[in-house]
Design a protein around this motif. Structure first.
Motif, mmCIF file in Angstrom:
data_model
loop_
_atom_site.group_PDB
_atom_site.id
_atom_site.type_symbol
_atom_site.label_atom_id
_atom_site.label_comp_id
_atom_site.label_asym_id
_atom_site.label_seq_id
_atom_site.Cartn_x
_atom_site.Cartn_y
_atom_site.Cartn_z
ATOM 1 N N PRO A 44 0.801 -1.235 0.000
ATOM 2 C CA PRO A 44 0.000 0.000 0.000
ATOM 3 C C PRO A 44 0.826 1.275 0.000
ATOM 4 O O PRO A 44 0.328 2.335 -0.375
ATOM 5 C CB PRO A 44 -0.844 -0.121 1.278
ATOM 6 N N SER A 45 2.085 1.197 0.410
ATOM 7 C CA SER A 45 2.953 2.373 0.401
ATOM 8 C C SER A 45 3.781 2.461 -0.875
ATOM 9 O O SER A 45 4.751 3.229 -0.941
ATOM 10 C CB SER A 45 3.890 2.349 1.619
ATOM 11 N N TYR A 46 3.396 1.698 -1.898
ATOM 12 C CA TYR A 46 4.192 1.594 -3.130
ATOM 13 C C TYR A 46 4.550 2.962 -3.712
ATOM 14 O O TYR A 46 5.724 3.253 -3.975
ATOM 15 C CB TYR A 46 3.436 0.764 -4.162
ATOM 16 N N ALA A 47 3.563 3.807 -3.923
ATOM 17 C CA ALA A 47 3.809 5.098 -4.567
ATOM 18 C C ALA A 47 4.775 5.951 -3.741
ATOM 19 O O ALA A 47 5.683 6.600 -4.289
ATOM 20 C CB ALA A 47 2.501 5.841 -4.796
ATOM 21 N N ARG A 48 4.602 5.942 -2.428
ATOM 22 C CA ARG A 48 5.478 6.713 -1.548
ATOM 23 C C ARG A 48 6.900 6.149 -1.551
ATOM 24 O O ARG A 48 7.885 6.894 -1.528
ATOM 25 C CB ARG A 48 4.918 6.733 -0.132
ATOM 26 N N ILE A 49 7.010 4.821 -1.579
ATOM 27 C CA ILE A 49 8.328 4.182 -1.593
ATOM 28 C C ILE A 49 9.083 4.547 -2.861
ATOM 29 O O ILE A 49 10.257 4.933 -2.817
ATOM 30 C CB ILE A 49 8.190 2.651 -1.463
ATOM 31 N N VAL A 50 8.408 4.427 -4.006
ATOM 32 C CA VAL A 50 9.054 4.729 -5.286
ATOM 33 C C VAL A 50 9.493 6.189 -5.333
ATOM 34 O O VAL A 50 10.621 6.508 -5.755
ATOM 35 C CB VAL A 50 8.108 4.393 -6.464
ATOM 36 N N LYS A 51 8.617 7.086 -4.922
ATOM 37 C CA LYS A 51 8.954 8.520 -4.920
ATOM 38 C C LYS A 51 10.158 8.789 -4.021
ATOM 39 O O LYS A 51 11.073 9.536 -4.383
ATOM 40 C CB LYS A 51 7.747 9.329 -4.450
ATOM 41 N N PHE A 52 10.178 8.154 -2.855
ATOM 42 C CA PHE A 52 11.274 8.333 -1.894
ATOM 43 C C PHE A 52 12.586 7.803 -2.461
ATOM 44 O O PHE A 52 13.613 8.492 -2.428
ATOM 45 C CB PHE A 52 10.924 7.621 -0.592
ATOM 46 N N LEU A 53 12.569 6.585 -2.994
ATOM 47 C CA LEU A 53 13.790 5.988 -3.533
ATOM 48 C C LEU A 53 14.336 6.803 -4.704
ATOM 49 O O LEU A 53 15.550 7.017 -4.813
ATOM 50 C CB LEU A 53 13.535 4.546 -3.963
ATOM 51 N N ASP A 54 13.441 7.248 -5.562
ATOM 52 C CA ASP A 54 13.873 8.055 -6.700
ATOM 53 C C ASP A 54 14.468 9.386 -6.234
ATOM 54 O O ASP A 54 15.484 9.851 -6.779
ATOM 55 C CB ASP A 54 12.707 8.290 -7.656
ATOM 56 N N ARG A 55 13.851 9.983 -5.236
ATOM 57 C CA ARG A 55 14.344 11.259 -4.721
ATOM 58 C C ARG A 55 15.724 11.102 -4.092
ATOM 59 O O ARG A 55 16.566 12.003 -4.177
ATOM 60 C CB ARG A 55 13.357 11.822 -3.702
#
Length: 223
Positions: free
Chosen positions: A191-202
């Motif tokens: 469920p935190s997929y979008a937040r995880i991807v944004k964080f890792l990319d940042r």
């Protein structure tokens, strides 16, 4: 070489292009379901030294690698007896429940000038995704302890499978392989997929995901 719990051997084919995959032994004194988890059996101190559960000493010596092997006695269930080597290292920080950190391990890091961060969670590495530049956890206590020290993201818990248990941890469903964060299953199911991807990319993390459900395999450890 990637260490992989035999219970997760279905991932072997997906990992073999990254490095040689070796299935871990099982610790007879540890709970079934986690007794083959690499992050309970071994901790890589540096590029020449491994701290290992004493019962597995011969296994690691016989791998034919260049490491010195430091046996750690008394790794056994119940909790917290089996989490002595479930240690996370990020930069020059050693993160663990220092009440159970083996004295030889503590002494080794002290000689190398590392700093120690105590957290209440004994399953420290299980509950920390450790990247090159950032951390992810579902443990509120770990997050609060580290949020002013390192880039860290707090995510939802209970969405990682672990046979025999209600759920596993995202840290145990990941590993840093060839400087790339590899997730043992599809992050898209979290469920935190979008937040995880944004964080890792940042944070500039290189990452990839394997097919299938997210499974706590006891960390994908490369030695």
């Amino acid at each position: 070489m990637i260490l992989l719990d035999e219970a997760a051997r279905h991932l072997k084919a997906s990992l073999k292009d990254m490095d040689t995959v070796v299935l871990t032994p099982r610790l007879s004194q540890v709970y079934a379901g986690i007794n083959g988890h690499a992050d309970l059996l071994v901790h890589k101190l540096d590029d020449s030294t491994l701290a290992v559960a004493a019962e597995c000493t011969d296994f690691f010596k016989n791998l034919g690698l260049h490491y010195n092997v430091m046996p750690i006695e008394g790794i056994a269930s119940p909790y917290p007896g089996h989490v002595q080597l479930n240690i996370a290292v990020f930069g020059k920080w050693v993160i663990h429940n220092m009440k159970v950190t083996p004295e030889p391990v503590r002494a080794f890091y002290e000689r190398q000038g590392y700093h120690f961060i105590h957290v209440a969670q004994g399953y420290t590495k299980c509950n920390l995704v450790v990247g090159r530049r950032s951390l992810i956890t579902s443990d509120v206590g770990i997050y609060r302890t580290l949020k002013d020290i390192a880039p860290i993201l707090l995510v939802e818990s209970e969405h990682v499978a672990l046979k025999g248990f209600n759920y596993g941890f995202l840290g145990g469903a990941s590993g840093l392989i060839n400087d790339t964060l590899v997730f043992a299953g599809s992050l898209e199911r979290h469920p935190s997929y979008a937040r995880i991807v944004k964080f890792l990319d940042r944070q500039g993390e290189s990452w990839t995901q394997l097919q299938g459900p997210l499974v706590d395999v006891g960390t994908l450890i490369q030695i």
